[in-house]
Scaffold this active site. Structure first.
Site, PDB file in Angstrom:
ATOM      1  N   CYS A 130      -4.605   1.547  -4.666  1.00 16.19           N
ATOM      2  CA  CYS A 130      -3.884   2.677  -4.085  1.00 16.19           C
ATOM      3  C   CYS A 130      -2.577   2.956  -4.818  1.00 16.19           C
ATOM      4  O   CYS A 130      -2.176   4.125  -4.962  1.00 16.19           O
ATOM      5  CB  CYS A 130      -3.605   2.414  -2.610  1.00 16.19           C
ATOM      6  SG  CYS A 130      -2.715   0.860  -2.309  1.00 16.19           S
TER       7      CYS A 130
ATOM      8  N   HIS B  82       0.873  -1.167   0.000  1.00 12.09           N
ATOM      9  CA  HIS B  82       0.000   0.000   0.000  1.00 12.09           C
ATOM     10  C   HIS B  82       0.910   1.216   0.000  1.00 12.09           C
ATOM     11  O   HIS B  82       1.949   1.230   0.677  1.00 12.09           O
ATOM     12  CB  HIS B  82      -0.904   0.049   1.234  1.00 12.09           C
ATOM     13  CG  HIS B  82      -1.564   1.387   1.420  1.00 12.09           C
ATOM     14  ND1 HIS B  82      -2.667   1.780   0.687  1.00 12.09           N
ATOM     15  CD2 HIS B  82      -1.246   2.432   2.228  1.00 12.09           C
ATOM     16  CE1 HIS B  82      -3.008   3.013   1.051  1.00 12.09           C
ATOM     17  NE2 HIS B  82      -2.157   3.424   1.981  1.00 12.09           N
TER      18      HIS B  82
END
Length: 271
Positions: A105, A37
Protein backbone atom coordinates in the site's frame (compact mmCIF):
# COMPACT_ATOMS: atom_id res chain seq x y z
CA UNK A 1 -10.98 22.95 -10.09
CA UNK A 2 -9.96 25.98 -8.02
CA UNK A 3 -6.93 27.96 -9.12
CA UNK A 4 -4.95 26.92 -6.04
CA UNK A 5 -5.58 23.25 -6.78
CA UNK A 6 -7.06 20.39 -4.78
CA UNK A 7 -5.55 19.46 -1.44
CA UNK A 8 -3.72 16.12 -1.25
CA UNK A 9 -2.90 14.41 2.05
CA UNK A 10 -1.66 11.07 3.31
CA UNK A 11 -3.56 9.13 5.98
CA UNK A 12 -1.20 6.97 8.02
CA UNK A 13 -2.33 3.92 10.01
CA UNK A 14 -0.64 1.35 12.27
CA UNK A 15 -1.62 -2.20 11.27
CA UNK A 16 -0.06 -3.57 14.46
CA UNK A 17 -2.41 -1.50 16.61
CA UNK A 18 0.43 -0.39 18.86
CA UNK A 19 2.17 -3.76 19.21
CA UNK A 20 5.14 -2.79 17.03
CA UNK A 21 6.08 0.09 19.33
CA UNK A 22 5.56 -2.07 22.43
CA UNK A 23 7.43 -5.21 21.41
CA UNK A 24 9.83 -4.39 18.57
CA UNK A 25 12.88 -3.65 20.71
CA UNK A 26 12.62 -6.97 22.54
CA UNK A 27 12.15 -9.03 19.37
CA UNK A 28 14.04 -7.09 16.70
CA UNK A 29 16.72 -5.40 18.78
CA UNK A 30 15.58 -2.01 17.48
CA UNK A 31 12.52 0.20 17.98
CA UNK A 32 9.86 0.09 15.25
CA UNK A 33 7.17 2.73 15.62
CA UNK A 34 4.43 0.96 13.65
CA UNK A 35 3.53 -1.35 10.78
CA UNK A 36 2.49 1.33 8.33
CA UNK A 37 -0.54 1.42 6.05
CA UNK A 38 -1.26 4.55 4.05
CA UNK A 39 -3.94 5.96 1.80
CA UNK A 40 -3.92 9.09 -0.36
CA UNK A 41 -6.78 11.52 0.24
CA UNK A 42 -7.84 13.70 -2.69
CA UNK A 43 -11.14 14.87 -4.22
CA UNK A 44 -12.88 13.92 -0.97
CA UNK A 45 -11.94 10.23 -1.24
CA UNK A 46 -9.18 8.03 0.11
CA UNK A 47 -7.35 5.80 -2.37
CA UNK A 48 -5.36 2.80 -1.19
CA UNK A 49 -4.00 -0.58 -2.29
CA UNK A 50 -5.17 -3.81 -0.67
CA UNK A 51 -7.20 -6.31 -2.68
CA UNK A 52 -6.52 -4.12 -5.71
CA UNK A 53 -6.84 -0.35 -5.98
CA UNK A 54 -9.69 0.71 -3.72
CA UNK A 55 -11.28 3.96 -2.56
CA UNK A 56 -13.80 5.17 -0.01
CA UNK A 57 -15.03 8.51 1.26
CA UNK A 58 -12.21 10.06 3.26
CA UNK A 59 -12.16 8.76 6.82
CA UNK A 60 -14.42 5.74 6.19
CA UNK A 61 -11.93 3.03 5.17
CA UNK A 62 -11.79 -0.27 7.12
CA UNK A 63 -8.54 0.84 8.77
CA UNK A 64 -10.25 3.07 11.31
CA UNK A 65 -8.79 6.38 12.43
CA UNK A 66 -5.35 7.34 11.09
CA UNK A 67 -2.69 7.95 13.70
CA UNK A 68 -1.53 10.95 11.67
CA UNK A 69 -2.32 12.84 8.49
CA UNK A 70 0.50 14.31 6.38
CA UNK A 71 -0.08 17.25 4.05
CA UNK A 72 1.38 16.43 0.63
CA UNK A 73 0.47 19.70 -1.07
CA UNK A 74 -2.04 20.51 -3.80
CA UNK A 75 -2.64 19.06 -7.25
CA UNK A 76 -3.94 20.62 -10.45
CA UNK A 77 -4.65 17.19 -11.94
CA UNK A 78 -8.36 16.80 -12.55
CA UNK A 79 -10.30 13.93 -11.01
CA UNK A 80 -11.07 12.56 -14.47
CA UNK A 81 -7.38 12.47 -15.44
CA UNK A 82 -6.51 10.90 -12.11
CA UNK A 83 -9.07 8.13 -12.54
CA UNK A 84 -7.73 7.42 -16.03
CA UNK A 85 -4.28 7.15 -14.47
CA UNK A 86 -5.55 4.66 -11.90
CA UNK A 87 -7.10 2.56 -14.67
CA UNK A 88 -3.73 2.54 -16.41
CA UNK A 89 -1.72 1.36 -13.41
CA UNK A 90 -4.47 -0.96 -12.16
CA UNK A 91 -2.96 -4.16 -13.65
CA UNK A 92 0.16 -3.62 -11.54
CA UNK A 93 -1.85 -3.25 -8.33
CA UNK A 94 -4.01 -6.35 -7.91
CA UNK A 95 -4.58 -8.88 -5.14
CA UNK A 96 -2.18 -11.22 -6.94
CA UNK A 97 0.65 -8.66 -7.14
CA UNK A 98 0.35 -7.50 -3.53
CA UNK A 99 3.50 -8.14 -1.50
CA UNK A 100 3.76 -6.76 2.03
CA UNK A 101 7.53 -6.36 1.79
CA UNK A 102 8.10 -5.20 -1.78
CA UNK A 103 4.84 -4.06 -3.45
CA UNK A 104 2.42 -2.80 -0.86
CA UNK A 105 0.00 0.00 0.00
CA UNK A 106 2.84 2.40 0.74
CA UNK A 107 4.46 1.82 -2.66
CA UNK A 108 1.08 2.60 -4.22
CA UNK A 109 0.65 5.74 -2.13
CA UNK A 110 4.13 6.88 -3.10
CA UNK A 111 3.49 6.41 -6.82
CA UNK A 112 0.16 8.24 -6.60
CA UNK A 113 1.70 11.10 -4.60
CA UNK A 114 4.41 11.53 -7.20
CA UNK A 115 1.79 11.65 -9.94
CA UNK A 116 -0.43 14.17 -8.16
CA UNK A 117 2.06 16.52 -6.51
CA UNK A 118 5.52 15.41 -7.67
CA UNK A 119 6.62 14.45 -4.16
CA UNK A 120 7.31 11.20 -2.31
CA UNK A 121 5.82 10.02 0.94
CA UNK A 122 8.20 9.94 3.97
CA UNK A 123 11.17 7.60 3.80
CA UNK A 124 10.51 6.15 7.25
CA UNK A 125 7.32 4.63 5.85
CA UNK A 126 8.86 3.29 2.65
CA UNK A 127 11.96 1.89 4.38
CA UNK A 128 10.10 -0.07 7.06
CA UNK A 129 10.37 -3.50 5.30
CA UNK A 130 14.16 -3.16 5.07
CA UNK A 131 14.32 -2.16 8.74
CA UNK A 132 12.36 -5.23 9.80
CA UNK A 133 14.02 -7.76 7.51
CA UNK A 134 17.54 -6.63 8.42
CA UNK A 135 16.98 -7.95 11.94
CA UNK A 136 18.35 -11.39 12.93
CA UNK A 137 14.85 -12.16 14.23
CA UNK A 138 13.24 -11.67 10.81
CA UNK A 139 12.80 -15.42 10.13
CA UNK A 140 10.69 -15.70 13.30
CA UNK A 141 8.19 -13.02 12.22
CA UNK A 142 7.92 -14.09 8.58
CA UNK A 143 4.83 -16.28 9.25
CA UNK A 144 3.11 -13.30 10.84
CA UNK A 145 3.99 -11.13 7.82
CA UNK A 146 2.66 -13.76 5.42
CA UNK A 147 -0.58 -14.05 7.37
CA UNK A 148 -1.05 -10.30 7.35
CA UNK A 149 -0.25 -10.20 3.64
CA UNK A 150 -2.93 -12.80 2.90
CA UNK A 151 -5.46 -10.76 4.88
CA UNK A 152 -4.66 -7.59 2.96
CA UNK A 153 -4.70 -9.38 -0.39
CA UNK A 154 -8.25 -10.49 0.34
CA UNK A 155 -9.24 -6.90 1.04
CA UNK A 156 -10.25 -7.87 4.57
CA UNK A 157 -10.03 -5.64 7.62
CA UNK A 158 -6.64 -6.37 9.22
CA UNK A 159 -6.62 -7.46 12.84
CA UNK A 160 -3.70 -7.45 15.24
CA UNK A 161 -0.96 -9.58 13.59
CA UNK A 162 -1.09 -13.26 14.49
CA UNK A 163 0.28 -16.57 13.28
CA UNK A 164 0.33 -20.23 14.13
CA UNK A 165 3.88 -21.58 14.29
CA UNK A 166 4.88 -24.42 12.03
CA UNK A 167 6.39 -27.58 13.42
CA UNK A 168 9.83 -26.05 12.81
CA UNK A 169 9.16 -23.00 14.96
CA UNK A 170 10.53 -24.68 18.06
CA UNK A 171 12.25 -23.19 21.05
CA UNK A 172 15.64 -24.17 19.59
CA UNK A 173 15.02 -21.98 16.52
CA UNK A 174 13.90 -19.06 18.65
CA UNK A 175 16.95 -19.42 20.87
CA UNK A 176 19.18 -19.62 17.78
CA UNK A 177 17.79 -16.37 16.45
CA UNK A 178 18.24 -14.68 19.81
CA UNK A 179 21.78 -15.99 20.01
CA UNK A 180 22.52 -14.50 16.59
CA UNK A 181 21.28 -11.15 17.84
CA UNK A 182 23.44 -11.48 20.95
CA UNK A 183 26.51 -12.23 18.82
CA UNK A 184 25.95 -9.00 16.94
CA UNK A 185 25.61 -6.99 20.15
CA UNK A 186 28.59 -8.38 22.09
CA UNK A 187 32.16 -9.38 21.28
CA UNK A 188 32.28 -13.11 21.91
CA UNK A 189 35.58 -14.85 22.47
CA UNK A 190 36.78 -17.48 19.93
CA UNK A 191 36.31 -20.34 22.40
CA UNK A 192 32.53 -20.14 21.97
CA UNK A 193 32.87 -21.98 18.65
CA UNK A 194 32.43 -25.53 19.86
CA UNK A 195 32.37 -28.48 17.51
CA UNK A 196 29.25 -30.62 16.91
CA UNK A 197 25.90 -30.32 15.22
CA UNK A 198 24.39 -26.88 14.48
CA UNK A 199 21.80 -27.26 17.24
CA UNK A 200 24.41 -28.12 19.86
CA UNK A 201 26.60 -25.27 18.64
CA UNK A 202 23.73 -22.82 19.07
CA UNK A 203 22.97 -24.12 22.57
CA UNK A 204 26.64 -23.74 23.54
CA UNK A 205 26.75 -20.14 22.31
CA UNK A 206 23.55 -19.29 24.13
CA UNK A 207 24.79 -20.67 27.44
CA UNK A 208 28.15 -18.97 26.96
CA UNK A 209 26.66 -15.54 26.31
CA UNK A 210 24.14 -15.73 29.17
CA UNK A 211 26.12 -17.47 31.92
CA UNK A 212 29.73 -16.57 31.08
CA UNK A 213 29.75 -13.49 33.28
CA UNK A 214 33.50 -12.91 33.04
CA UNK A 215 34.74 -11.58 29.70
CA UNK A 216 31.34 -10.79 28.19
CA UNK A 217 30.28 -8.56 31.06
CA UNK A 218 33.63 -6.87 31.22
CA UNK A 219 33.46 -6.06 27.50
CA UNK A 220 29.83 -4.90 27.25
CA UNK A 221 27.70 -5.38 30.38
CA UNK A 222 24.64 -3.62 28.92
CA UNK A 223 24.79 -5.66 25.73
CA UNK A 224 25.12 -8.89 27.70
CA UNK A 225 22.16 -8.04 29.91
CA UNK A 226 19.98 -7.09 26.95
CA UNK A 227 20.90 -10.29 25.11
CA UNK A 228 20.03 -12.38 28.15
CA UNK A 229 16.60 -10.75 28.45
CA UNK A 230 15.95 -11.14 24.72
CA UNK A 231 16.83 -14.83 24.89
CA UNK A 232 14.51 -15.35 27.86
CA UNK A 233 11.64 -13.55 26.13
CA UNK A 234 12.16 -15.56 22.93
CA UNK A 235 12.22 -18.88 24.79
CA UNK A 236 9.14 -17.91 26.81
CA UNK A 237 7.36 -16.86 23.61
CA UNK A 238 8.12 -20.19 21.90
CA UNK A 239 6.85 -22.14 24.91
CA UNK A 240 3.59 -20.18 25.00
CA UNK A 241 3.02 -20.53 21.25
CA UNK A 242 3.63 -24.28 21.46
CA UNK A 243 0.48 -24.58 23.57
CA UNK A 244 -1.57 -23.27 20.62
CA UNK A 245 -3.93 -21.35 22.92
CA UNK A 246 -2.91 -17.74 22.19
CA UNK A 247 -2.39 -15.52 19.19
CA UNK A 248 1.18 -14.39 18.52
CA UNK A 249 0.43 -10.85 19.65
CA UNK A 250 -0.99 -12.12 22.96
CA UNK A 251 1.84 -14.62 23.44
CA UNK A 252 4.47 -11.96 22.78
CA UNK A 253 2.92 -9.58 25.30
CA UNK A 254 2.60 -12.35 27.91
CA UNK A 255 6.18 -13.55 27.37
CA UNK A 256 7.53 -10.02 27.76
CA UNK A 257 5.47 -9.43 30.89
CA UNK A 258 6.60 -12.67 32.51
CA UNK A 259 10.28 -11.99 31.90
CA UNK A 260 10.02 -8.40 33.07
CA UNK A 261 8.25 -9.55 36.24
CA UNK A 262 11.00 -12.10 36.75
CA UNK A 263 13.60 -9.34 36.62
CA UNK A 264 11.51 -6.90 38.66
CA UNK A 265 10.94 -4.43 35.81
CA UNK A 266 7.21 -4.64 35.22
CA UNK A 267 7.03 -0.92 34.50
CA UNK A 268 9.33 -1.39 31.54
CA UNK A 269 7.13 -4.11 30.07
CA UNK A 270 4.05 -1.93 30.29
CA UNK A 271 5.62 1.20 28.80
Amino acid sequence: MAEDGCKVSLNVYDLSQGLARQLSTAFLGKPIEAIWHTGVVVYGREYYFGGGIESAPAGTTPYGTPIRTIDLGATHVSKEVFEEYLDKIGPRYTAETYNLLAHNCNNFSNEVAEFLVGASIPDYILNLPNEVMSSPMAPLILPMIQNLENTLRAGAVPQAPQFRPSALASSNQVTAAASKLANGATNQSPNTKDEGADTEQTKTKTVSSSSGAGDAVAGDPLGDARSKVQEEISSEFAAIMATGTLRASEAAALATRRVMQRHGHMSTAQS
